[in-house]
Structure formats: structure tokens, C-alpha cells
Enzyme design. Structure first.
Site, PDB file in Angstrom:
ATOM      1  N   HIS A 160       0.835  -1.203   0.000  1.00 38.92           N
ATOM      2  CA  HIS A 160       0.000   0.000   0.000  1.00 38.92           C
ATOM      3  C   HIS A 160       0.870   1.254   0.000  1.00 38.92           C
ATOM      4  CE1 HIS A 160      -3.417   2.578   1.475  1.00 38.92           C
ATOM      5  NE2 HIS A 160      -2.412   3.219   2.033  1.00 38.92           N
ATOM      6  N   GLU A 161       1.888   1.275   0.855  1.00 38.40           N
ATOM      7  CA  GLU A 161       2.749   2.456   0.945  1.00 38.40           C
ATOM      8  C   GLU A 161       3.602   2.615  -0.311  1.00 38.40           C
ATOM      9  OE1 GLU A 161       2.129   4.554   3.207  1.00 38.40           O
ATOM     10  OE2 GLU A 161       0.782   3.217   4.265  1.00 38.40           O
ATOM     11  N   HIS A 164       1.624   4.347  -2.982  1.00 40.85           N
ATOM     12  CA  HIS A 164       1.572   5.806  -2.869  1.00 40.85           C
ATOM     13  C   HIS A 164       2.754   6.441  -3.607  1.00 40.85           C
ATOM     14  CE1 HIS A 164      -1.827   6.606  -0.302  1.00 40.85           C
ATOM     15  NE2 HIS A 164      -1.370   5.888   0.715  1.00 40.85           N
ATOM     16  N   GLU A 217      -6.113   6.834  -1.135  1.00 41.23           N
ATOM     17  CA  GLU A 217      -6.076   5.633  -0.297  1.00 41.23           C
ATOM     18  C   GLU A 217      -6.644   4.423  -1.029  1.00 41.23           C
ATOM     19  OE1 GLU A 217      -4.674   5.044   2.706  1.00 41.23           O
ATOM     20  OE2 GLU A 217      -3.806   7.004   2.368  1.00 41.23           O
TER      21      GLU A 217
END
Length: 288
Positions: A160-161, A164, A217
Site C-alpha cells: 500500500h505504501e 503511494h 487511499e
């Protein structure tokens, strides 16, 4: 994911208001700010294809250089406080998972494979992890220990990070802030706009103070699930991870959930996407 306990509530609230109109302002000020439409990543199997707006006032390489500088300062500070990579076993585990995910980044953007990736564990009770522009990753011990995260769950949050960073959400948000600041200055004929603030200060603000938008997100959730599945980690672990997060902190809502989509919405989306990614997981050698 933002869980920092020093979040400036007023700034965060203002951030939500300004980002609502940021894209419209940006589109209307292309001639002034150099803000233009683009797409930082390929769509992948999850189909991420939203048009983004980036300002020429925020060059990718300059932002990555600033991120590397800030990351080095954070690492040196943690080292001085004996909070850098406190457990050799934990560090090896986190770096191994991260490297497996990094091997898959080419599906979204081939150039990212050549980034100067760095991965460190920081000794902190906060349930947190982040990835700065250019691939500078930090995972907090609180995330590992308080959630008792499995390898699959760690892959979900680190993926997920990473997403980003691949999607350049920080650069997009700095561009939006600049466009909004300049637009408001022009419309109101006000001097001293924050749009002229230093790049480093704005990067620090969007990384560690203001919340991510729900759009960002959701994109990071979906891309992270795909990265994990392609790396051989069970994509359904994203669901168990966020269920753990939703129940963390006792009776009160944890700070990190205030900057993310609601647990119900997020889990429903992750359940759908993780099932869609199961064939990729199985192709990578995973078992149902």
C-alpha cells in the site's frame, strides 16, 4: 497511511477543504502554474487509470531528492536515539518482504525498478508505515508487534505504501496545494500566498501532517493488493489487516482511521479486489 500523534487538526481540516477544489483550480491555471494532466502509472490488473494533475513547479526528480534528504535525516535521528532497526530479525523480515514487492513494481511503472530503494524499521509504538517519493520506506515496530502482523499482512501494508510512491501521490498533493494557493491569491488579489512555500516544507506536510484523500487511499489499497499477489503473498491478508486496524485502540477510533476510508467501505472494496487478484497469487505459487 498517517498515524502521527502530532497531527495538526486545524491543518488537516483545512487540507480536506482545499483539496476538494484543487483539481478544478489546477485545471484552470495550467498557463500560470504549469499544472498539466498526466498518468504516473500503468493501470495494472486493478485498472488504475485516473488522470492526475502535476505542476511543473514540482519536478519529480527534485521532490525525490528532497525526500532522500529528509529520509536520511530521519534515519540519522533514529540511529542517534537507538531506534533504528532495533531487531536484526525484524529488519531482515521487513526488508525481505519489501524486496519481493519491489520486484513487482514494473507492472505499474518500469522506471521505479531503478529507484534507490531503502527500507528501515523504526522503534515506535505507533501503528504506522510509509514510503516517501523515490522509494524510501519505514515500518514502525508498533505495526508489527501491536497487530501481530503476518508476512502476508505486512506485504499488504508495505505494498500500500509503495503504491503511494509509485502513483506519486505526494507530488500530486503538493501540486494541488500550489495550484490552490496561487488560484486563491489571484482570485482574491491577496499577496503572500503559501504557494511560494519551500518544497521541503510542503513535502513534509503532505507526508506527515495532512491526511491522504480517499481517492489516493483507494488507489494505494488496490495497487498494494496487486503487488502483494504478484509477489506471492495472499491478497486476502489486506482484509484481515484492516480488520485488525479497525479493532485496534480499544473502544475509541484509532487516529489512523480518521484519515482513511471507513473500515466498512474499505474492507468491502478489499474483499472484492483480493478475490480478483487470487489468480495472480496462484500464478506466483500461492495456495488458496
Amino acid at each position: 497511511m498517517h498515524t502521527t500523534s502530532t497531527v495538526n487538526k486545524a491543518a488537516a481540516k483545512q487540507g480536506w477543504r482545499t483539496k476538494t477544489a484543487a483539481l478544478a483550480v489546477c485545471a484552470g491555471l495550467i498557463g500560470v502554474t504549469g499544472c498539466a494532466p498526466m498518468n504516473t502509472t500503468q493501470s495494472g490488473a486493478v485498472g488504475i487509470n485516473r488522470t492526475q494533475y502535476m505542476s511543473s513547479m514540482v519536478p519529480e526528480q527534485q521532490l525525490q531528492a528532497e525526500a532522500a534528504s529528509q529520509y536520511n535525516q530521519l534515519v540519522q535521528q533514529a540511529k542517534a536515539q537507538k531506534a533504528l532497526n532495533p531487531s536484526a530479525a525484524q529488519t531482515k523480515r521487513v526488508r525481505g518482504i519489501s524486496q519481493n514487492l519491489i520486484k513487482q513494481v514494473g507492472v505499474f511503472r518500469p522506471d521505479a525498478a531503478a529507484w534507490n530503494w531503502e527500507v528501515n524499521v523504526l522503534d515506535s509504538d505507533e501503528v504506522n508505515a510509509w514510503c516517501m517519493p523515490g522509494g524510501k520506506i519505514a515500518v514502525y515496530t508498533g505495526l508489527i508487534e501491536q497487530l501481530k502482523a503476518t508476512d502476508d499482512e505486512l506485504a499488504a501494508v508495505i505494498g500500500h505504501e509503495i503504491a503511494h510512491a509509485l502513483r506519486e501521490h505526494a507530488r500530486e498533493r503538493v501540486s494541488q496545494q500550489m495550484a490552490t494557493g496561487i488560484g486563491l491569491s489571484i482570485l482574491a488579489a491577496v499577496t503572500g500566498s503559501n504557494a511560494t512555500a519551500d518544497l521541503g516544507g510542503q513535502l513534509s506536510q503532505v507526508m506527515f501532517t495532512l491526511p491522504n484523500s480517499r481517492t489516493h487511499e483507494t488507489e494505494a489499497d488496490r495497487m498494494g493488493v496487486e503487488l502483494a499477489a504478484r509477489a506471492g503473498y495472499d491478497p486476502r491478508a489486506a482484509v484481515t489487516l484492516w480488520r485488525k486496524m479497525a479493532s485496534a485502540g480499544g473502544g475509541g477510533q484509532p487516529e489512523f482511521l480518521s484519515t482513511h476510508p471507513s473500515p466498512t467501505t474499505r474492507i468491502a472494496d478489499l474483499e472484492k479486489i483480493s478475490e480478483q487478484m487470487m489468480p495472480l497469487y496462484q500464478q506466483a505459487g500461492g495456495k488458496r
